[in-house]
Design an enzyme around this catalytic site. Sequence first.
Site, PDB file in Angstrom:
ATOM      1  NE  ARG A 167      50.841  38.845   3.282  1.00 40.41           N
ATOM      2  CZ  ARG A 167      49.993  37.988   3.801  1.00 40.41           C
ATOM      3  NH1 ARG A 167      48.710  38.283   3.868  1.00 40.41           N
ATOM      4  NH2 ARG A 167      50.420  36.840   4.263  1.00 40.41           N
ATOM      5  CE  LYS A 208      51.859  39.338   7.282  1.00 42.38           C
ATOM      6  NZ  LYS A 208      52.437  38.292   8.148  1.00 42.38           N
ATOM      7  CG  ASP A 228      45.220  39.944  -2.214  1.00 45.02           C
ATOM      8  OD1 ASP A 228      46.228  39.833  -1.490  1.00 45.02           O
ATOM      9  OD2 ASP A 228      44.116  39.447  -1.921  1.00 45.02           O
ATOM     10  N   GLY A 229      48.436  41.692  -2.203  1.00 47.69           N
ATOM     11  CA  GLY A 229      49.036  42.663  -1.288  1.00 47.69           C
ATOM     12  C   GLY A 229      48.247  42.891  -0.007  1.00 47.69           C
ATOM     13  CG  ASP A 240      60.681  33.671   3.152  1.00 52.59           C
ATOM     14  OD1 ASP A 240      60.992  32.466   3.142  1.00 52.59           O
ATOM     15  OD2 ASP A 240      59.506  34.048   3.090  1.00 52.59           O
ATOM     16  CG  ASN A 241      58.477  33.552   6.998  1.00 50.18           C
ATOM     17  OD1 ASN A 241      58.352  34.617   6.404  1.00 50.18           O
ATOM     18  ND2 ASN A 241      57.694  32.510   6.769  1.00 50.18           N
ATOM     19  CG  ASP A 280      56.802  37.172   8.175  1.00 53.77           C
ATOM     20  OD1 ASP A 280      56.610  38.333   8.562  1.00 53.77           O
ATOM     21  OD2 ASP A 280      57.182  36.895   7.026  1.00 53.77           O
TER      22      ASP A 280
HETATM   23  P1  AMP Z   1      54.641  34.277   3.940  1.00 49.55           P
HETATM   24  O1  AMP Z   1      54.354  32.852   3.639  1.00 49.55           O
HETATM   25  O2  AMP Z   1      53.472  35.031   4.522  1.00 49.55           O
HETATM   26  O3  AMP Z   1      55.875  34.467   4.741  1.00 49.55           O
HETATM   27  O4  AMP Z   1      54.877  34.999   2.537  1.00 49.55           O
HETATM   28  C1  AMP Z   1      55.845  34.568   1.605  1.00 49.55           C
HETATM   29  C2  AMP Z   1      55.984  35.616   0.528  1.00 49.55           C
HETATM   30  O5  AMP Z   1      54.740  35.817  -0.141  1.00 49.55           O
HETATM   31  C3  AMP Z   1      56.409  36.981   1.008  1.00 49.55           C
HETATM   32  O6  AMP Z   1      57.219  37.540   0.019  1.00 49.55           O
HETATM   33  C4  AMP Z   1      55.117  37.727   1.122  1.00 49.55           C
HETATM   34  O7  AMP Z   1      55.275  39.124   1.022  1.00 49.55           O
HETATM   35  C5  AMP Z   1      54.344  37.169  -0.042  1.00 49.55           C
HETATM   36  N1  AMP Z   1      52.905  37.231   0.154  1.00 49.55           N
HETATM   37  C6  AMP Z   1      52.138  36.450   0.938  1.00 49.55           C
HETATM   38  N2  AMP Z   1      50.845  36.787   0.845  1.00 49.55           N
HETATM   39  C7  AMP Z   1      50.771  37.810  -0.020  1.00 49.55           C
HETATM   40  C8  AMP Z   1      49.715  38.601  -0.547  1.00 49.55           C
HETATM   41  N3  AMP Z   1      48.441  38.404  -0.197  1.00 49.55           N
HETATM   42  N4  AMP Z   1      50.034  39.569  -1.425  1.00 49.55           N
HETATM   43  C9  AMP Z   1      51.295  39.783  -1.802  1.00 49.55           C
HETATM   44  N5  AMP Z   1      52.336  39.075  -1.354  1.00 49.55           N
HETATM   45  C10 AMP Z   1      52.079  38.102  -0.466  1.00 49.55           C
HETATM   46 MG    MG Z   2      56.946  35.817   5.355  1.00 46.85          MG
END
Ligand code: AMP
Ligand code: MG
Length: 499
Positions: free
Chosen positions: A98, A117, A129-130, A256-257, A266
């Site tokens: 996203r 973002k 949902d992005g 990844d963060n 993040d």
């Molecule tokens: P995060 O926990 O926010 O660091 O996200 C972990 C992974 O999930 C990353 O690849 C994000 O891009 C993906 N992600 C988190 N929330 C969404 C969302 N609502 N739509 C698409 N990808 C998401």
């Molecule tokens: Mg992340």
Amino acid sequence: MNAAEPFLGELPVFANSFASLPAAFYTRLPPHPLPDPYVVGISHDVADLLGLPDGLLNSPQFAEIFAGNRLLPGSEPLAAVYSGHQFGVWAGQLGDGRAHLLGGLHNESGHWEIQLKGAGKTPYSRGADGRAVLRSSIREFLCSEAMAGLGVPTTRALCVIGAEQPVRREEIETAAVVARVAPGFVRFGSFEHWASRDRKLEVQQLADYVIDTFRPGCRIAANPYDALLRDVSVRTGELMAHWMAVGFMHGVMNTDNMSILGLTLDYGPFGFMEAFDSGHICNHSDTYGRYTYRNQPHVGQWNLYCLADAFLPLLNRPEIARAAIDETYGDAFEQTFARLMRAKLGLREAMPDDETFIGETFGFLQQHRPDFTTFFRLLSRLPGEAGRDNRAAADAPLRDLFIDRAACDAWLDGWRTRLAQTPWADEERQAAMLASNPKYILRNWLAEAAIRQAKAKDFSGVQRLLTCLRRPFDEEPEFDDLAALPPDWASGLEVSCSS
Ligand code: AMP
Ligand code: MG
């Protein structure tokens, strides 16, 4: 150019340096439009860093551009691929699910890239949902700028743009986009992605990109990749020291963060330490407490080992990958942490027993659980010497944080004994301590209050918090309410991964 939008001619021209990498590293795609976007908050500091014209900030086009409905000149939007370890387990491919990297620019304040973002689905959305919701976007926006104000390395945030579009989480919320700004958004997981597929060429291409774009100094080293790994290790160690000293908990330290540039990246279920508890879990979704406050330095190192494994193909001998971390991380963390803690405690120079004293101080905080930020702020104003007779009065503000006043007195005795070893005039020491111990941090209850207001379309709370948090060491009577301990209504606040 439209004559009604003269600022468009003043806009800096953007270019996307990441787009110079081969196509396998990303997917080019425009952000998805968000109908009827509106501005929730703007950081004028970040607008200045980017050199954005005032005309743009005040124009209706601003929300259109940073919602992703209209592109900046030179933008080459893309979503990058990465993988990572989440909660200690290999999660495979993730990527910008996203986030859209628009492009960046060089100017006298540095190299800056802009990423939206929450601007819609990408090939890496994995069924989600992005989008991002207003609540989490405001938290990321405010915390990015608060951390910058605290002097902690971090990605920045230009603005939050909101819209009415519904987004389904535990309940129906509304969509928002944060425009993040940083020199780069490459993650540990960006390297792990290619290493996990035995793609040495891509690991090398990515390392070359990072070196050439951000760390040209590594190029002259005997092994530039070893030099890069050491650079990341040192910066990550320094970052962990900053987090610990300011009481910041990231909450989701997955690889990844983790930023390859050593930036806080993040912002999700983060928290700032309030009543001190080194085992505090700020992320309600972190069932086993992997990312508690006290674990952060270890997790930083664990994540670096994952990165070192990804660098193996670039290093002649496997043992030097781990050595690059072992020979740098601990020292970088410990030295930075000791320096920051000495500054917080008003210790003018280092002494051999400082580590012990700092350790005892944390033990004392753990036992008595005062509010971490308030403790150091009040300590900053205490006299360096207190006679038996006047000490109760002189120390009253700090003592009042403790039920066990005698324990506080005993710790203060030790502190004053240590202060006397490196004498420093009270006035100077107090000024230095006040510049190291913030009055304002982004407490959950403050963010929550601003979010509730924003949901009711009043964005003044967001902008007021931003104004206060960008100068967290300044004494601002008009913001006294923002330094308060959590009110009763905030006692049950929980923050999870839902964003
Ligand atoms: P995060 O926990 O926010 O660091 O996200 C972990 C992974 O999930 C990353 O690849 C994000 O891009 C993906 N992600 C988190 N929330 C969404 C969302 N609502 N739509 C698409 N990808 C998401
Ligand atoms: Mg992340």
